[in-house]
Design a protein around this motif. Structure first.
Motif, short mmCIF file in Angstrom:
data_model
loop_
_atom_site.label_atom_id
_atom_site.label_comp_id
_atom_site.label_asym_id
_atom_site.label_seq_id
_atom_site.Cartn_x
_atom_site.Cartn_y
_atom_site.Cartn_z
N PRO A 54 0.81 -1.23 0.00
CA PRO A 54 0.00 0.00 0.00
C PRO A 54 0.84 1.28 0.00
CG PRO A 54 -0.08 -1.09 2.15
CD PRO A 54 0.62 -2.02 1.22
N GLY A 55 2.03 1.23 0.59
CA GLY A 55 2.88 2.43 0.62
C GLY A 55 3.41 2.82 -0.74
N LEU A 56 3.19 1.94 -1.73
CA LEU A 56 3.69 2.22 -3.08
C LEU A 56 2.57 2.19 -4.12
CD1 LEU A 56 7.08 0.35 -3.07
CD2 LEU A 56 6.71 2.75 -3.60
N MET A 57 1.33 2.29 -3.64
CA MET A 57 0.21 2.24 -4.59
C MET A 57 0.05 3.62 -5.24
SD MET A 57 -1.65 0.09 -5.96
CE MET A 57 -1.68 -1.42 -5.00
N ILE A 58 1.05 3.97 -6.01
CA ILE A 58 1.08 5.28 -6.66
C ILE A 58 0.06 5.28 -7.79
CG2 ILE A 58 2.53 6.83 -8.06
CD1 ILE A 58 4.90 5.83 -6.32
N GLN A 59 -0.70 6.37 -7.86
CA GLN A 59 -1.79 6.44 -8.83
C GLN A 59 -1.31 6.11 -10.24
OE1 GLN A 59 -3.72 10.21 -9.04
NE2 GLN A 59 -5.74 9.30 -9.12
N ASN A 60 -2.09 5.30 -10.92
CA ASN A 60 -1.84 4.93 -12.32
C ASN A 60 -0.62 4.04 -12.54
OD1 ASN A 60 -4.09 6.32 -13.15
ND2 ASN A 60 -2.95 8.24 -13.42
N SER A 61 0.02 3.58 -11.46
CA SER A 61 1.13 2.64 -11.68
C SER A 61 0.54 1.34 -12.23
CB SER A 61 1.89 2.39 -10.38
OG SER A 61 1.00 1.98 -9.37
N ILE A 62 1.27 0.72 -13.14
CA ILE A 62 0.65 -0.42 -13.82
C ILE A 62 1.34 -1.74 -13.49
CG2 ILE A 62 -0.35 0.88 -15.73
CD1 ILE A 62 2.02 0.02 -17.43
N LEU A 63 0.57 -2.79 -13.67
CA LEU A 63 1.05 -4.15 -13.43
C LEU A 63 2.11 -4.47 -14.49
CD1 LEU A 63 0.02 -6.35 -11.45
CD2 LEU A 63 -1.33 -7.27 -13.33
#
Ligand SMILES: Cc1cc2nc3c(=O)[nH]c(=O)nc-3n(C[C@H](O)[C@H](O)[C@H](O)COP(=O)(O)OP(=O)(O)OC[C@H]3O[C@@H](n4cnc5c(N)ncnc54)[C@H](O)[C@@H]3O)c2cc1C
Length: 452
Positions: A54-63
């Motif tokens: 969750p600390g890296l759930m930067i918006q629009n980061s993709i799989l």
């Protein structure tokens, strides 16, 4: 399904398998095992609900991998725990397919994982496994707030531990922290001199955020990379072949030397930068350099390693070592973000038995082909270790790509028959076609190729 659900039922029954930690890997195992009748399993997660970095759930980061390589589809496409079923259940299938997205955002994939976790009876949240004891041929799991649970076998899915360079450790705090805490710390970077250490995808995403988030624009941002270049992910059909069961099977037959060389040679196929992130960073740097007066607001430092740090009233002073510079460079900053990766570790709860585990060179767990930890009671009680198999199973082990296949391999092992088809089938590339002696020669060829 026959998984047992309530804590009370679990306490009165000995489990066939207890999972410790519920990230994507044990969640995949829980999903696959939910299809096996009469198997008593439970998976314990310390968090209150499912989270995925969750600390890296930067918006629009993709799989960085295909959504088809979800928790179950590669081994059981008819399972209700698939990403496609998530889309259908949320009445999102047509909008999703109309989008023709090349990839899925991490946020959406995390929502999918969370949806599955909530549907699986075997997954228990708010369950921190404090200690695991092995007594009378059974594992005893002790919790903070619940009765002890007994299990015949374990599945260790507690992820990796953030890696911090030694010199940074005395300075960890509000303005110097590991990237895994980035969104929790929510640092106000406005007007500050910021450095991001680490040239992988995490460093890239934070660098891009620092460059483009107008609400917290730093006065200067530096991106330091130990590698000599900011290289994108190696992609393509033949690169993806190393993320297949066929390759893993071949890898297992390689000599240790060849395994090591293969692993190092494949780093960019796993740790390279997502091309769209590279493109966004490049566009922003181009704009700052040529289309505005902001060219002195950033710097990129490839081939540099952080070797020392100190702090005074003015901020942090970092010493960077570079092979291309005769002298070390010094950098003065206000905020240090350490995107320095993570390493496998055996969680503290395993301390009572951890000294009975066989170790490989470097201290990692020794695993066999079925992800079983080699330890002195492994004949009767199995500990499966997920995300500990870089040496035994290759670079794919830390990724989502083969998690379903690994889960099926483990599931078959637990029940002692091949309920899931894990046979790799025909292979496009003849990884395994070489006799051992040639494989050793091939290692030399690989070295020469890459060096030229
Ligand atoms: C930011 C980021 C993005 C990534 N993106 C991709 C990608 O796009 N594609 C890809 O293939 N791979 C990706 N990876 C790599 C990999 O998929 C992830 O690291 C994945 O989360 C590993 O899953 P895991 O289950 O091993 O561990 P984790 O996700 O770390 O989960 C471990 C869980 O164990 C719990 N736990 C620990 N100790 C205990 C205990 N004693 N008791 C109870 N619970 C405990 C923790 O709370 C945690 O929830 C990414 C990694 C990161 C860091």
């Amino acid at each position: 399904m026959s998984t047992i659900s309530t804590l009370e039922t679990m306490q009165s029954n000995e489990l066939d398998l207890a999972g410790i930690g519920v990230g994507p890997f044990n969640l995949s195992l829980a999903a696959v095992l939910s299809h096996i009748p009469n198997l008593k399993t439970a998976f314990f997660e310390r968090s209150v609900d499912f989270t995925w970095h969750p600390g890296l759930m930067i918006q629009n980061s993709i799989l960085q991998s295909s959504f088809l390589k979800d928790l179950v589809t590669p081994v059981m496409p008819t399972s209700p725990h698939s990403f496609l079923n998530y889309l259908v259940s949320h009445k999102r299938f047509y909008d999703f397919t109309s989008g023709r997205f090349g990839s899925v955002t991490r946020q959406e994939f995390s929502n999918y994982l969370s949806w599955v976790a909530m549907r699986l009876q075997s997954v228990q949240f708010k369950s921190n496994v404090r200690e695991v004891r092995f007594e009378n041929g059974v594992f005893h799991l002790d919790f903070d707030n619940a009765e002890t649970i007994k299990a015949q076998n374990l599945s260790l899915g507690t992820g990796m531990r953030p890696y911090l360079p030694e010199c940074s450790k005395p300075h960890i705090g509000e303005s110097c922290f590991h990237a895994s805490e980035y969104l929790f710390r929510a640092p106000d970077l406005s007007g500050k001199r910021v450095v991001i250490i680490g040239g992988g995808q995490t460093g890239a995403e934070i660098f891009l955020q620092a460059l483009t988030n107008a609400n917290m624009a730093p006065s200067h941002v530096t991106w330091v990379n130990r590698r000599n270049s900011f290289s994108p992910l190696e992609e393509g059909a033949f690169v993806d072949q190393i993320f297949t069961p066929n390759y893993v099977k071949a890898y297992q037959s390689f000599s240790d030397t060849l395994k090591d060389q293969e692993y190092k040679g494949q780093k960019l196929a796993s740790d390279g930068l997502t091309p769209s992130t590279v493109a966004d960073i490049y566009s922003e740097l181009y704009r700052r350099t040529h289309l505005s007066e902001e060219h002195n607001t950033f710097s990129m430092r490839p081939g540099c390693e952080l070797i020392d740090m100190s702090k005074d009233l003015q901020g942090y002073r970092l010493t960077l070592e570079s092979q291309s510079m005769e002298q070390n460079a010094e950098l003065d900053v206000d905020v240090v973000i350490l995107a320095t990766g993570a390493k496998p570790f055996v969680p503290e709860c395993m301390n009572p038995i951890a000294d009975r585990f066989d170790r490989i060179k470097g201290g990692g767990l020794a695993l066999d082909d079925h992800y079983r930890v080699q330890w002195d009671d492994s004949k009767t009680n199995t500990i499966y270790a997920l995300n500990h198999g870089a040496q035994s199973h290759g670079i794919v082990d830390a990724q989502l790509s083969l998690m379903a296949w690994r889960s099926a391999t483990i599931a078959n092992d637990i029940i002692g028959r091949d309920m899931f088809d894990v046979d790799p089938g025909m292979c496009l590339v003849d990884w395994q076609g070489l006799p051992a002696s040639v494989m050793h020669e091939r290692a030399d060829l690989i070295m020469t190729d890459r060096a030229s």
